[in-house]
Enzyme design. Sequence first.
Site, mmCIF file in Angstrom:
data_model
loop_
_atom_site.group_PDB
_atom_site.id
_atom_site.type_symbol
_atom_site.label_atom_id
_atom_site.label_comp_id
_atom_site.label_asym_id
_atom_site.label_seq_id
_atom_site.Cartn_x
_atom_site.Cartn_y
_atom_site.Cartn_z
ATOM 1 N N HIS A 123 2.740 13.813 -15.335
ATOM 2 C CA HIS A 123 3.645 13.801 -16.545
ATOM 3 C C HIS A 123 5.104 14.034 -16.414
ATOM 4 O O HIS A 123 6.118 13.410 -16.901
ATOM 5 C CB HIS A 123 2.745 14.792 -17.402
ATOM 6 C CG HIS A 123 3.479 15.144 -19.021
ATOM 7 N ND1 HIS A 123 3.407 14.069 -19.972
ATOM 8 C CD2 HIS A 123 4.494 15.753 -19.181
ATOM 9 C CE1 HIS A 123 4.048 14.364 -21.028
ATOM 10 N NE2 HIS A 123 4.774 15.490 -20.710
ATOM 11 N N LYS B 173 11.175 5.485 -24.745
ATOM 12 C CA LYS B 173 11.428 6.893 -24.903
ATOM 13 C C LYS B 173 12.446 7.443 -25.726
ATOM 14 O O LYS B 173 13.761 7.146 -25.378
ATOM 15 C CB LYS B 173 11.561 7.542 -23.280
ATOM 16 C CG LYS B 173 11.745 8.880 -23.111
ATOM 17 C CD LYS B 173 10.492 9.680 -23.102
ATOM 18 C CE LYS B 173 10.513 11.167 -23.168
ATOM 19 N NZ LYS B 173 9.485 11.909 -22.910
ATOM 20 N N HIS C 100 10.513 13.443 -16.528
ATOM 21 C CA HIS C 100 11.822 14.368 -16.297
ATOM 22 C C HIS C 100 12.527 14.318 -15.023
ATOM 23 O O HIS C 100 13.124 15.399 -14.877
ATOM 24 C CB HIS C 100 11.361 15.779 -16.924
ATOM 25 C CG HIS C 100 10.885 15.492 -18.289
ATOM 26 N ND1 HIS C 100 11.584 15.284 -19.532
ATOM 27 C CD2 HIS C 100 9.622 16.072 -18.527
ATOM 28 C CE1 HIS C 100 10.512 15.264 -20.371
ATOM 29 N NE2 HIS C 100 9.488 15.680 -20.017
#
Length: 299
Positions: free
Chosen positions: A184, A238, A199
């Site tokens: 993730h 996103k 990220h």
Amino acid sequence: MRPIQLAGTQVFLLGLISIASTEALLLSGTAHAPVTDSELSAFMTSLWSADANKASSNEVQTNIQSHTDSNSTVDRSPQRLFTHVDESLFNRSTYAAFIKLLDNYNHELGHAEQSTPQEESEITHFLNEISQTEVMQKTVHFLREKGYIMSAWSELETLIRQIWFTFFARHAHSHIKDSSAFEHVFVGEYTQTIVEGFHNWIEFYLQEKAGNLNYLGYLSVHQPNIIGVHFTWQGRLKKFNAIIYGNSPEFDLAMYTVCFVLRHNRKCSFQLDGHPVSVHSFDLDRDGVKFIGTVYVDV
């Protein structure tokens, strides 16, 4: 079953530990010293200074181009975000080991993840490489000093394996183990329409270079090297994401792990290289077991 207590949260061990639960892995009965924001700032700044694999300003360069907003679908930044990355960085042992992990996952949520012996070997290699860095040695010392581990790297390695690399169901209505914290946060995931997580600057650069990611513009810029970005990946949007770029994989993993251990489900605030930084982390409860849901730099 025996309960483990950490910061007012209780979780149960079910036989041998095989769950991604911070509480289950931090030793029962260990006295956890409180960690102030100033102590956390001193530690994080020491990690930043000790990050020998951090890229220089000549090795990683960006072009932020135009400001946008999270609801826009217009490409206001036609050029790539990363205009130059000296890829000799990726020959360094921790980068090379990290990059080998990035293709081990099915990005689409709803599809069960499976780990092959080769992929398990790659995780072990990555952890072996980062264990030799000053960043991770400082992290071991800090967590030991504050009572979160008792002794050595082997304890922190076990913790990292469990909270980062254990598969679980991303969404509560599903029983399909389609996600992990590492996938993730560091790799990224998506549904049919939106991107979740993602990220990490290295994955961003590699996906942008491959033509899979289209940078649409920036939402905010902060020091040190933090950008709020808006992009599409594999055709999915996103809306808002934050990346801190130029730092090594071991730095990211150490920073996020310590923030999750010390401040999960609340703001982890500290000074980094003289600049205020906040990291947010949230856990997910799956049948009474807590996993890292996400962790990211806030902007």
